[in-house]
Design an enzyme around this catalytic site. Structure first.
Site, PDB file in Angstrom:
ATOM      1  N   SER A 156     -12.145  31.348  -3.731  1.00 30.62           N
ATOM      2  CA  SER A 156     -12.656  30.853  -5.054  1.00 30.62           C
ATOM      3  C   SER A 156     -12.270  29.943  -5.747  1.00 30.62           C
ATOM      4  O   SER A 156     -10.947  29.771  -5.788  1.00 30.62           O
ATOM      5  CB  SER A 156     -12.979  32.269  -5.898  1.00 30.62           C
ATOM      6  OG  SER A 156     -13.188  32.326  -7.308  1.00 30.62           O
ATOM      7  N   TYR A 169      -9.247  39.511 -10.079  1.00 34.52           N
ATOM      8  CA  TYR A 169     -10.026  38.676  -9.034  1.00 34.52           C
ATOM      9  C   TYR A 169      -9.447  37.248  -8.671  1.00 34.52           C
ATOM     10  O   TYR A 169      -9.370  37.110  -7.428  1.00 34.52           O
ATOM     11  CB  TYR A 169     -11.555  38.496  -9.595  1.00 34.52           C
ATOM     12  CG  TYR A 169     -12.423  37.836  -8.805  1.00 34.52           C
ATOM     13  CD1 TYR A 169     -13.090  38.270  -7.603  1.00 34.52           C
ATOM     14  CD2 TYR A 169     -12.588  36.256  -8.972  1.00 34.52           C
ATOM     15  CE1 TYR A 169     -13.818  37.567  -6.828  1.00 34.52           C
ATOM     16  CE2 TYR A 169     -13.373  35.488  -8.371  1.00 34.52           C
ATOM     17  CZ  TYR A 169     -13.996  36.245  -7.084  1.00 34.52           C
ATOM     18  OH  TYR A 169     -14.753  35.397  -6.233  1.00 34.52           O
TER      19      TYR A 169
HETATM   20  N1  LIG Z   1     -21.492  34.318  -5.460  1.00 34.56           N
HETATM   21  C1  LIG Z   1     -20.645  33.518  -5.875  1.00 34.56           C
HETATM   22  O1  LIG Z   1     -21.017  32.615  -6.851  1.00 34.56           O
HETATM   23  C2  LIG Z   1     -19.199  33.338  -5.350  1.00 34.56           C
HETATM   24  C3  LIG Z   1     -18.334  32.486  -5.742  1.00 34.56           C
HETATM   25  C4  LIG Z   1     -17.057  32.265  -5.181  1.00 34.56           C
HETATM   26  C5  LIG Z   1     -16.785  33.206  -4.253  1.00 34.56           C
HETATM   27  N2  LIG Z   1     -17.431  34.209  -3.758  1.00 34.56           N
HETATM   28  C6  LIG Z   1     -17.016  35.316  -2.866  1.00 34.56           C
HETATM   29  O2  LIG Z   1     -17.968  35.399  -1.501  1.00 34.56           O
HETATM   30  C7  LIG Z   1     -17.587  36.830  -1.039  1.00 34.56           C
HETATM   31  C8  LIG Z   1     -19.106  37.391  -1.191  1.00 34.56           C
HETATM   32  O3  LIG Z   1     -19.528  37.604  -2.405  1.00 34.56           O
HETATM   33  P1  LIG Z   1     -21.089  37.572  -2.942  1.00 34.56           P
HETATM   34  O4  LIG Z   1     -21.168  36.785  -3.767  1.00 34.56           O
HETATM   35  O5  LIG Z   1     -22.021  37.508  -1.607  1.00 34.56           O
HETATM   36  O6  LIG Z   1     -21.120  39.187  -3.572  1.00 34.56           O
HETATM   37  P2  LIG Z   1     -21.773  40.351  -3.202  1.00 34.56           P
HETATM   38  O7  LIG Z   1     -23.537  40.132  -3.002  1.00 34.56           O
HETATM   39  O8  LIG Z   1     -21.545  41.296  -4.233  1.00 34.56           O
HETATM   40  O9  LIG Z   1     -21.215  40.889  -1.886  1.00 34.56           O
HETATM   41  C9  LIG Z   1     -19.822  41.375  -1.965  1.00 34.56           C
HETATM   42  C10 LIG Z   1     -19.835  42.099  -0.521  1.00 34.56           C
HETATM   43  O10 LIG Z   1     -18.662  42.955  -0.444  1.00 34.56           O
HETATM   44  C11 LIG Z   1     -19.121  44.133  -0.136  1.00 34.56           C
HETATM   45  N3  LIG Z   1     -17.824  45.249  -0.470  1.00 34.56           N
HETATM   46  C12 LIG Z   1     -17.497  45.310  -1.722  1.00 34.56           C
HETATM   47  N4  LIG Z   1     -16.772  46.457  -1.761  1.00 34.56           N
HETATM   48  C13 LIG Z   1     -16.465  46.815  -0.517  1.00 34.56           C
HETATM   49  C14 LIG Z   1     -15.823  47.841   0.275  1.00 34.56           C
HETATM   50  N5  LIG Z   1     -14.904  48.763  -0.510  1.00 34.56           N
HETATM   51  N6  LIG Z   1     -15.836  48.236   1.465  1.00 34.56           N
HETATM   52  C15 LIG Z   1     -16.744  47.191   2.343  1.00 34.56           C
HETATM   53  N7  LIG Z   1     -17.311  46.123   1.637  1.00 34.56           N
HETATM   54  C16 LIG Z   1     -17.429  46.031   0.478  1.00 34.56           C
HETATM   55  C17 LIG Z   1     -20.154  44.420  -0.607  1.00 34.56           C
HETATM   56  O11 LIG Z   1     -20.924  45.573  -0.119  1.00 34.56           O
HETATM   57  P3  LIG Z   1     -22.226  46.323  -0.759  1.00 34.56           P
HETATM   58  O12 LIG Z   1     -23.263  45.513  -0.239  1.00 34.56           O
HETATM   59  O13 LIG Z   1     -22.028  47.443   0.121  1.00 34.56           O
HETATM   60  O14 LIG Z   1     -21.793  46.407  -2.247  1.00 34.56           O
HETATM   61  C18 LIG Z   1     -20.948  43.189  -0.549  1.00 34.56           C
HETATM   62  O15 LIG Z   1     -21.380  43.416   1.061  1.00 34.56           O
HETATM   63  C19 LIG Z   1     -16.586  37.305  -2.183  1.00 34.56           C
HETATM   64  O16 LIG Z   1     -15.457  37.399  -1.455  1.00 34.56           O
HETATM   65  C20 LIG Z   1     -16.736  36.476  -3.211  1.00 34.56           C
HETATM   66  O17 LIG Z   1     -15.669  36.652  -4.062  1.00 34.56           O
HETATM   67  C21 LIG Z   1     -18.634  34.503  -4.304  1.00 34.56           C
END
Ligand SMILES: NC(=O)c1ccc[n+]([C@@H]2O[C@H](COP(=O)([O-])OP(=O)(O)OC[C@H]3O[C@@H](n4cnc5c(N)ncnc54)[C@H](OP(=O)(O)O)[C@@H]3O)[C@@H](O)[C@H]2O)c1
Length: 271
Positions: A156, A169
């Protein structure tokens, strides 16, 4: 120079590869799982919610892609035998692992360090860092069975340059950069495993909504538009590339909000 975000995947780019993705039931993980399957990978969908994983599994089957498999693993609660069971199952079913994407993550809260809730801090560090470390360690023997394996940690912007209020985070994402560098250095020259980090940039997901509740989410790119960089890093296009830190989108242009200093505006530039 290798630039994964400029990559144009070919239809069978990941044919014959086994790729495991954490957090594959939603958001970026789901989009990358579908994209990998479209490129003919056998995808291992890792997550904590069986219904979400079933839905992705069904989408992959409906598209006629190689059959995916599901591994239920709650990264907050998993213990040694859960990780062992996953490693054993992968070895038995596929005999090796060619790609491992650590995508699952928790945001925690946007709070000054002075007031950050300690149990939330521990949860975020555990899911984002410790669980990724343990999963990698337990899957290294399976990755070593591959002649061309790739480990990708999800980064990130706030884990490359610290930003106020992003707390656990941001710290967890800095830690993943460190874990990736240490591991890539250890494996370089003695294995066929490469290790890199990839920052997706802004993506229209539940986490983005949680971090930026006042933002018009329709202005944020869909995760489906960011998958080329993931294919590049997980597949043969990145062979020989290790220890790198990459971005799935071009760097954001400096804006007036990024330069402002109030807590609110600092939490509103890209993560
Ligand atoms: N979206 C952005 O703008 C952005 C920017 C920079 C980095 N990121 C990174 O991208 C990655 C994906 O995030 P996202 O944006 O797609 O968000 P998201 O939709 O909230 O996805 C997060 C994922 O992590 C899973 N997760 C959370 N806690 C868990 C646990 N205890 N055990 C197993 N799985 C777990 C969630 O599962 P559930 O579906 O069951 O909740 C979900 O599939 C993350 O590492 C985030 O830091 C995102």
């Amino acid at each position: 120079m290798f630039e994964p975000r400029d990559h144009v995947p070919t239809p069978a780019e990941l044919a014959g590869r086994v790729v495991a993705i954490t957090g594959a039931g939603s958001g970026i993980g789901r989009a990358v799982a579908l994209a990998c399957a479209r490129c003919q990978a056998s995808v291992v969908l890792i997550g904590r919610d069986a219904a979400k994983l079933d839905a992705v599994h069904g989408e992959i089957a409906a598209a006629g892609s190689p059959e995916a498999s599901i591994a239920l693993l709650d990264l907050e609660r998993a213990v040694a035998r859960d990780y062992d069971a996953l490693a054993d199952a992968l070895l038995e079913r596929y005999g090796r692992l060619d790609g491992l994407l650590h995508n699952a993550g928790l945001l925690g809260t946007l709070t000054p360090i002075e007031h950050y809730d300690v149990p939330t801090w521990c949860r975020v560090l555990h899911v984002n860092v410790t669980a990724a470390f343990v999963l990698t360690q337990l899957l290294l023997p399976v990755l070593k069975k591959s002649s061309d394996a790739s480990v990708v940690f999800t980064a990130s912007s706030v884990g490359r340059r610290g930003r106020a209020y992003w707390g656990a985070y941001a710290v967890s994402k800095f830690a993943l950069e460190g874990l990736s560098q240490v591991l890539s250095d250890e494996l370089e020259g003695i294995s066929h495993i490469r290790v890199n980090t990839l920052n997706p940039g802004r993506a229209r997901t539940a986490m983005r909504r949680q971090a930026y509740p006042a933002e018009d989410i329709n202005t944020v790119p869909l995760p489906e538009t960011l998958t080329a960089a993931y294919i590049a890093l997980l597949g043969p296009a990145s062979r020989g590339v290790t220890g790198g830190a990459f971005d799935a989108q071009p760097p954001a242009r400096p804006s007036s909000t990024a330069a402002a200093s109030s807590p609110d505006s600092k939490a509103r530039s890209s993560s």
